[in-house]
Design a protein around this motif. Sequence first.
Motif, mmCIF file in Angstrom:
data_model
loop_
_atom_site.group_PDB
_atom_site.id
_atom_site.type_symbol
_atom_site.label_atom_id
_atom_site.label_comp_id
_atom_site.label_asym_id
_atom_site.label_seq_id
_atom_site.Cartn_x
_atom_site.Cartn_y
_atom_site.Cartn_z
ATOM 1 N N LYS A 149 -50.413 -8.185 11.547
ATOM 2 C CA LYS A 149 -49.090 -8.492 11.004
ATOM 3 C C LYS A 149 -48.975 -9.965 10.625
ATOM 4 C CE LYS A 149 -46.772 -4.853 13.672
ATOM 5 N NZ LYS A 149 -45.810 -4.574 14.777
ATOM 6 N N GLU A 150 -49.577 -10.823 11.430
ATOM 7 C CA GLU A 150 -49.456 -12.266 11.206
ATOM 8 C C GLU A 150 -50.588 -12.826 10.354
ATOM 9 O OE1 GLU A 150 -49.254 -13.959 15.080
ATOM 10 O OE2 GLU A 150 -47.260 -13.118 15.531
ATOM 11 N N GLY A 151 -51.567 -11.990 10.048
ATOM 12 C CA GLY A 151 -52.715 -12.473 9.286
ATOM 13 C C GLY A 151 -53.521 -13.515 10.035
ATOM 14 N N ASP A 152 -53.506 -13.432 11.354
ATOM 15 C CA ASP A 152 -54.193 -14.414 12.189
ATOM 16 C C ASP A 152 -55.548 -13.851 12.611
ATOM 17 O OD1 ASP A 152 -55.063 -16.286 13.970
ATOM 18 O OD2 ASP A 152 -53.483 -15.952 15.468
ATOM 19 N N PRO B 77 -48.222 8.879 32.266
ATOM 20 C CA PRO B 77 -48.343 7.423 32.422
ATOM 21 C C PRO B 77 -47.877 6.985 33.794
ATOM 22 C CG PRO B 77 -46.429 7.981 31.085
ATOM 23 C CD PRO B 77 -47.174 9.267 31.299
ATOM 24 N N LEU B 78 -48.345 5.817 34.203
ATOM 25 C CA LEU B 78 -47.906 5.265 35.478
ATOM 26 C C LEU B 78 -46.426 4.944 35.420
ATOM 27 C CD1 LEU B 78 -50.819 2.767 36.134
ATOM 28 C CD2 LEU B 78 -50.413 4.889 37.351
ATOM 29 N N SER B 79 -45.692 5.335 36.430
ATOM 30 C CA SER B 79 -44.270 5.019 36.483
ATOM 31 C C SER B 79 -44.098 3.569 36.904
ATOM 32 C CB SER B 79 -43.574 5.926 37.503
ATOM 33 O OG SER B 79 -44.041 5.645 38.814
ATOM 34 N N PRO B 80 -42.934 2.972 36.624
ATOM 35 C CA PRO B 80 -42.735 1.570 37.012
ATOM 36 C C PRO B 80 -42.966 1.337 38.494
ATOM 37 C CG PRO B 80 -41.009 2.271 35.502
ATOM 38 C CD PRO B 80 -41.805 3.511 35.857
ATOM 39 N N SER B 81 -42.664 2.355 39.323
ATOM 40 C CA SER B 81 -42.796 2.168 40.771
ATOM 41 C C SER B 81 -44.246 2.163 41.222
ATOM 42 C CB SER B 81 -42.035 3.264 41.514
ATOM 43 O OG SER B 81 -42.586 4.542 41.197
ATOM 44 N N THR B 82 -45.133 2.738 40.396
ATOM 45 C CA THR B 82 -46.542 2.811 40.804
ATOM 46 C C THR B 82 -47.435 1.930 39.948
ATOM 47 O OG1 THR B 82 -46.928 4.710 39.357
ATOM 48 C CG2 THR B 82 -46.293 5.177 41.628
ATOM 49 N N THR B 83 -46.895 1.335 38.908
ATOM 50 C CA THR B 83 -47.722 0.467 38.059
ATOM 51 C C THR B 83 -48.086 -0.796 38.818
ATOM 52 O OG1 THR B 83 -46.630 1.279 36.062
ATOM 53 C CG2 THR B 83 -47.847 -0.798 35.898
ATOM 54 N N PRO B 84 -49.371 -1.075 38.988
ATOM 55 C CA PRO B 84 -49.755 -2.291 39.719
ATOM 56 C C PRO B 84 -49.256 -3.541 39.007
ATOM 57 C CG PRO B 84 -51.617 -0.797 39.437
ATOM 58 C CD PRO B 84 -50.509 -0.296 38.562
ATOM 59 N N ALA B 85 -48.922 -4.535 39.788
ATOM 60 C CA ALA B 85 -48.492 -5.804 39.207
ATOM 61 C C ALA B 85 -49.660 -6.458 38.502
ATOM 62 C CB ALA B 85 -47.952 -6.717 40.311
ATOM 63 N N PRO B 86 -49.393 -7.273 37.480
ATOM 64 C CA PRO B 86 -50.503 -7.983 36.806
ATOM 65 C C PRO B 86 -51.327 -8.766 37.806
ATOM 66 C CG PRO B 86 -48.448 -8.260 35.604
ATOM 67 C CD PRO B 86 -48.094 -7.603 36.908
ATOM 68 N N ARG B 87 -52.627 -8.797 37.575
ATOM 69 C CA ARG B 87 -53.516 -9.507 38.474
ATOM 70 C C ARG B 87 -53.248 -11.007 38.413
ATOM 71 N NH1 ARG B 87 -58.902 -6.623 36.411
ATOM 72 N NH2 ARG B 87 -57.552 -6.242 34.645
ATOM 73 N N THR B 88 -53.305 -11.627 39.553
ATOM 74 C CA THR B 88 -53.110 -13.078 39.624
ATOM 75 C C THR B 88 -54.284 -13.674 40.378
ATOM 76 O OG1 THR B 88 -51.829 -12.841 41.658
ATOM 77 C CG2 THR B 88 -50.604 -12.869 39.586
ATOM 78 N N GLY B 89 -54.292 -14.971 40.516
ATOM 79 C CA GLY B 89 -55.366 -15.615 41.257
ATOM 80 C C GLY B 89 -56.686 -15.493 40.531
ATOM 81 N N PRO B 90 -57.640 -14.756 41.108
ATOM 82 C CA PRO B 90 -58.968 -14.692 40.496
ATOM 83 C C PRO B 90 -59.026 -13.866 39.226
ATOM 84 C CG PRO B 90 -58.842 -13.249 42.383
ATOM 85 C CD PRO B 90 -57.584 -14.048 42.383
ATOM 86 N N SER B 91 -57.976 -13.110 38.909
ATOM 87 C CA SER B 91 -57.998 -12.264 37.704
ATOM 88 C C SER B 91 -56.724 -12.467 36.902
ATOM 89 C CB SER B 91 -58.142 -10.784 38.106
ATOM 90 O OG SER B 91 -59.312 -10.576 38.819
ATOM 91 N N PRO B 92 -56.541 -13.626 36.264
ATOM 92 C CA PRO B 92 -55.295 -13.900 35.550
ATOM 93 C C PRO B 92 -55.215 -13.167 34.222
ATOM 94 C CG PRO B 92 -56.837 -15.677 35.209
ATOM 95 C CD PRO B 92 -57.484 -14.733 36.186
ATOM 96 N N THR B 93 -53.995 -13.106 33.688
ATOM 97 C CA THR B 93 -53.813 -12.541 32.356
ATOM 98 C C THR B 93 -54.489 -13.446 31.330
ATOM 99 O OG1 THR B 93 -51.713 -11.623 33.034
ATOM 100 C CG2 THR B 93 -52.079 -11.845 30.659
ATOM 101 N N PRO B 94 -55.242 -12.897 30.425
ATOM 102 C CA PRO B 94 -56.015 -13.747 29.497
ATOM 103 C C PRO B 94 -55.128 -14.465 28.502
ATOM 104 C CG PRO B 94 -56.183 -11.454 28.861
ATOM 105 C CD PRO B 94 -55.456 -11.473 30.181
ATOM 106 N N ARG B 95 -55.649 -15.580 27.972
ATOM 107 C CA ARG B 95 -54.980 -16.307 26.882
ATOM 108 C C ARG B 95 -55.751 -15.997 25.597
ATOM 109 N NH1 ARG B 95 -55.586 -20.464 30.715
ATOM 110 N NH2 ARG B 95 -57.164 -21.454 29.435
ATOM 111 N N TRP B 96 -55.015 -15.578 24.567
ATOM 112 C CA TRP B 96 -55.679 -15.150 23.340
ATOM 113 C C TRP B 96 -55.611 -16.185 22.207
ATOM 114 C CZ3 TRP B 96 -58.429 -11.491 24.917
ATOM 115 C CH2 TRP B 96 -57.952 -10.522 25.798
ATOM 116 N N ASN B 97 -54.484 -16.832 22.059
ATOM 117 C CA ASN B 97 -54.250 -17.601 20.831
ATOM 118 C C ASN B 97 -54.144 -19.092 21.081
ATOM 119 O OD1 ASN B 97 -54.070 -15.212 19.189
ATOM 120 N ND2 ASN B 97 -52.054 -14.849 20.108
ATOM 121 N N ASP B 98 -54.803 -19.576 22.106
ATOM 122 C CA ASP B 98 -54.730 -21.026 22.365
ATOM 123 C C ASP B 98 -55.344 -21.811 21.230
ATOM 124 O OD1 ASP B 98 -55.317 -20.791 25.969
ATOM 125 O OD2 ASP B 98 -53.598 -20.303 24.709
#
Length: 376
Positions: free
Chosen positions: A303-306, A355-376
């Motif tokens: 969409k952004e042509g990036d 699909p996983l329900s909100p109550s069972t969806t694991p929280a995003p990984r933190t610490g040793p497994s952070p959310t990746p950065r894509w567009n730095d």
Amino acid sequence: MSFPAGDPNFSGAKTPAFDTLVSGHARAAFLLEQLAGDLWGELNRMGVDTSPALRIRTLAERARSQATELQTRQSRVHHMQRTKTGAKLCTVEGIFWELSESPTPTPQPGEPAPTDPAKLSIELWDANLLPRAGRLRPDGTPFSREEDAVLSWIDAHRASILAEARKWNVSPQAIAAAIAWEAMKNVKHIPADMLAGTGVGTEVPNASFGPGKVHVDFPLVRQIEERGYLPRRSVPEREKLLSTDEGSIQYIAAIMGAYSKVTEDGWKGPKPYSIRYDVPMLTQLYQGSDLEQWEQNLSTRRKEGDWRTPRIGNPMAEWAGENEEFLNAALPKDPWKVDPTPAKPVRPPGPAAPPLSPSTTPAPRTGPSPTPRWND
């Protein structure tokens, strides 16, 4: 290790079944030692007889001795496979490599010893039972104790890693990188695989099993199964499979193969972009994303042509980029003369899993497994 036809004069081993047996025996020895130590501490604290713990320790010592001998035999089998030497029997049940029943020498000084363990995460602790080769870097300096032990483990599982990498046409080095980083940089001491098969992955956020620490109930593993890269499994079934070396290697390779296919399908930039042999990028996605998140990222780019090349930002990916000497010593990045055609996923019949329900969806990984950065 007997020949299945019942030949009393033959003794041999078949991989990967023998690898699984050896790994399980070594892990059992370690857990017995840990149990003996924990029990002794509790009994001593209570001021009661500690002899039950000492008896368990004796069993653990016997199991460790047996595991060491099995590991030595395993090294001989893998050496025969690599060098195409030694006697083997080809049967309808598989290829059996001949091993004599004569006593196997124990590791010599300079090889692994129980008193000199490498500091590795629990899932790769049995690498301490493999002979260390004293490997050197190109400049002649030695690899660390932990690196040398992990290299021995990767060497023992070389055939399986190469087979799964070829199946999905991804770099075997990326599979090795994920396993090595988790073993050396994300060290955990809790023997989670003792609970494999109980369904603990549905109750414990971020529960992971086996080499590479695949998260057993994260959306990623469900996506892999729903898209036909691996069969559908329940959480307890996944736990049991992922607690084995072979099972973890299968999941890691399938995950990286799926990311590679999603990238090829979703990348619409002016120049082709493939991540099949991009080790840092494969580990970046493996550690901090899932297929739908990556598809959404590619959709946003359209969409952004990036079409700038994504930059890595996870610890595992950064480590992979900084440790090429280690990874080159582990496995080649691209060992094929002609890139293999990846296997075609076969979507399972029947409705998709809910699909996983909100109550069972694991929280995003933190610490040793952070959310990746894509567009730095």
